[in-house]
Design an enzyme around this catalytic site. Structure first.
Site, PDB file in Angstrom:
ATOM      1  N   GLU A   1       0.620  -1.210  -0.167  1.00  0.00           N
ATOM      2  CA  GLU A   1      -0.124  -0.049  -0.116  1.00  0.00           C
ATOM      3  C   GLU A   1       0.975   1.408  -0.038  1.00  0.00           C
ATOM      4  OE1 GLU A   1       0.677   1.934   2.992  1.00  0.00           O
ATOM      5  OE2 GLU A   1       1.826   0.274   3.366  1.00  0.00           O
TER       6      GLU A   1
ATOM      7  N   GLU B   1       4.424  -0.527   2.256  1.00  0.00           N
ATOM      8  CA  GLU B   1       4.602  -0.378   0.717  1.00  0.00           C
ATOM      9  C   GLU B   1       4.382  -1.963   0.237  1.00  0.00           C
ATOM     10  OE1 GLU B   1       8.412   0.566  -0.984  1.00  0.00           O
ATOM     11  OE2 GLU B   1       8.097   2.537  -0.432  1.00  0.00           O
TER      12      GLU B   1
END
Lengths: 344, 344
Positions: B166, B308
């Site tokens: 994300e 991430e």
């Protein structure tokens, strides 16, 4: 250990496009590899798992769930590529090197098998350390020298990281006695199930280790402890650690047995701890005690207690990834944002 | 979840040439992959890291160390291959899929960049959830549907494991509010530094999250909570989890944000927890709380708090190794020693 190289890598990691220190131990490991290899461009391009194997006279006292012949059988598995550590080394892109320091029933290799290096110091394995010395001082020195020699060959061949592995029925008992002797701890706090002894068998294993300690309570120094307690593969692995320290090669420890070899190396040459990285934490109760003595924190903690080098082999991709982040990840400077380093 | 397939794999692991259960969580993970994929021959041949990105109106309230424009800048890093998760996915042999659900300043891609899929539901990101709903129910449904659609495309393309990632400045605040709302916990116990806020800034972040919770205390159900609290990328990731559950694809959670998406999916469809594997433990204080609610134990614990998808990507080699052990390691039966299974 090159603190300057480690600091350069630390600064480079701080400049990567991410919150400061947010890659946690990956950043620490990259710095540690740099310090060990004495370069700001550390590398894990050609790792090897080095397995030393030998038999233990102490095993005759019933300290293991398996008979001594199993040591040779397991070497057959290393040679044929079907062992756990063989699978995990392949997954990690590491070569496997197996050395026989004194296995009673060496494997019969077939065409296509991986070689098993003959570094046999005593073809009968060690003597029973609960009734006398496991080996002579000369034999211990020879085994350590073999370990150093293995590293020299690997370094000449371009290996840049060594993971330790071992095989030897009864060797958790030997490792417990060595650890107790070198750290001055109670065996009952260190001895664990190993391959799977429990209940009365575990109590017998503790008593055996106590006998070994009592028998050699007058050992004069670490060399004397090593020779009298054993084992041959542990001595060779201590040599591997010393060789790695001499050649600035990071050495990745596996579980309780290989870490007992690291303890021996540390007592022979205290600064060699700088070269060590703990691959994983074994549930064997003495392992945490050993790692604390060496000042090391394990990379993985997955409840693995197989040995062979399996935990160390599984940790190699984490080290590779730490180096890859250093090499390949973008920095604030790349973005023309050198002043935008994050606040935390 | 196919308990029979998991049991067959467990028995196969018990028959491998090693002490029983001595590969610890590797054995458990092989069984879990088998149960999820409903096959006694689980596989991690084509893993993907799926990153969903969006901006958060809540970020205007000063909950992050960075301005919202950084979301788009980070997407540029994903596209050019220089992000942390990009490096780690390459190391793990995983493809990277990036979807924009509503980034205010999308990256300007250059020839040769990896694509960023346009799944934009709101080009302005979410509205400020401390003063009103982050999005409408329809928008939340659209974002979830996009997530499900991403999985359908990946499955059609042969992907057999999905790791979640994300990006979205401010999304630890949104994830804290979602987690507090869905689990009925105090924000002060869940809110952490995220990208690096501390001191008064951290206290302000806690107050912001409390405002969000108070503003939406009358939310009726998980859909309503998701729409009112946000965010767009979390909704899409919840869809990815639901899609993975529907397609029997193991879904590897990353840190606090992706696990908040897993909580949403769990509240929408409780059995989808069976498809989840926790890749790592973040030091973000709410992550452990989330994993306990889902009944998951993390594979790695390396102090990584970048997000991430970095922690999930790093865990992929462990899952690959679990499968490789099952496939390639020798058994007692191979040795003609079916009766010699170990005692422990």
């Amino acid at each position: 250990f090159d603190a300057d190289a480690a600091a350069i890598v630390g600064a480079a990691m701080d400049g990567k496009v991410k919150p400061l220190k947010s890659l946690g131990r990956l950043e620490v490991l990259a710095g540690r590899l740099a310090g060990i290899q004495r370069t700001a461009a550390p590398h894990v391009d050609s790792p090897a798992v080095v397995i030393c194997a030998a038999d233990h006279g102490l095993a005759a006292g019933g300290v293991s769930a398996y008979p001594q012949e199993v040591t040779g059988l397991m070497l057959q598995g290393f040679a044929s590529g079907t062992s756990a550590v063989g699978v995990l080394a392949r997954q990690s892109g590491a070569r496997l090197l197996v050395a026989d320091l004194g296995v009673i029933a060496p494997p019969q290799l077939r065409p296509g098998d991986h070689p098993v290096l003959d570094r046999r110091v005593r073809s009968t394995g060690t003597a029973d350390s609960s009734t006398g010395p496991a080996m002579t001082l000369e034999e211990a020195r020879q085994a350590v020298a073999h370990g150093i020699g293995l590293v020299e060959d690997l370094v000449a061949d371009g290996v840049d990281l060594v993971a330790l592995g071992e095989m030897g029925i009864g060797n958790t008992a030997t490792a417990s006695a060595l650890t107790a002797a070198l750290l001055g701890r109670e065996p009952a706090r260190l001895v664990g199930p190993g391959t799977g002894v429990q209940g009365e068998a575990l109590a017998r294993k503790v008593r055996k280790v106590e006998e070994v300690l009592a028998r050699h309570a007058d050992a004069r120094d670490p060399w004397d402890v090593l020779a009298r307690v054993g084992g041959l593969e542990i001595a060779a692995l201590a040599g591997v650690v010393l060789g790695c320290a001499a050649h600035r090669v990071p050495v990745l420890l596996d579980g309780f047995i290989t870490t007992s070899a690291a303890l021996v190396a540390w007592r022979l040459a205290p600064t060699c701890t700088h070269t060590m990285i703990a691959g994983h934490l074994s549930p064997e109760p003495g392992h945490q005690v050993q790692l604390e003595a060496l000042g090391l924190r394990p990379v993985l903690d997955l409840g693995m207690r197989l040995g062979e080098g399996s935990g160390a082999a599984l940790a190699i991709p984490v080290l590779r990834s730490a180096v890859a982040v250093l090499r390949e990840m973008g920095s604030f400077a790349d973005l023309g944002l050198a002043d935008e380093a994050p606040p935390a």
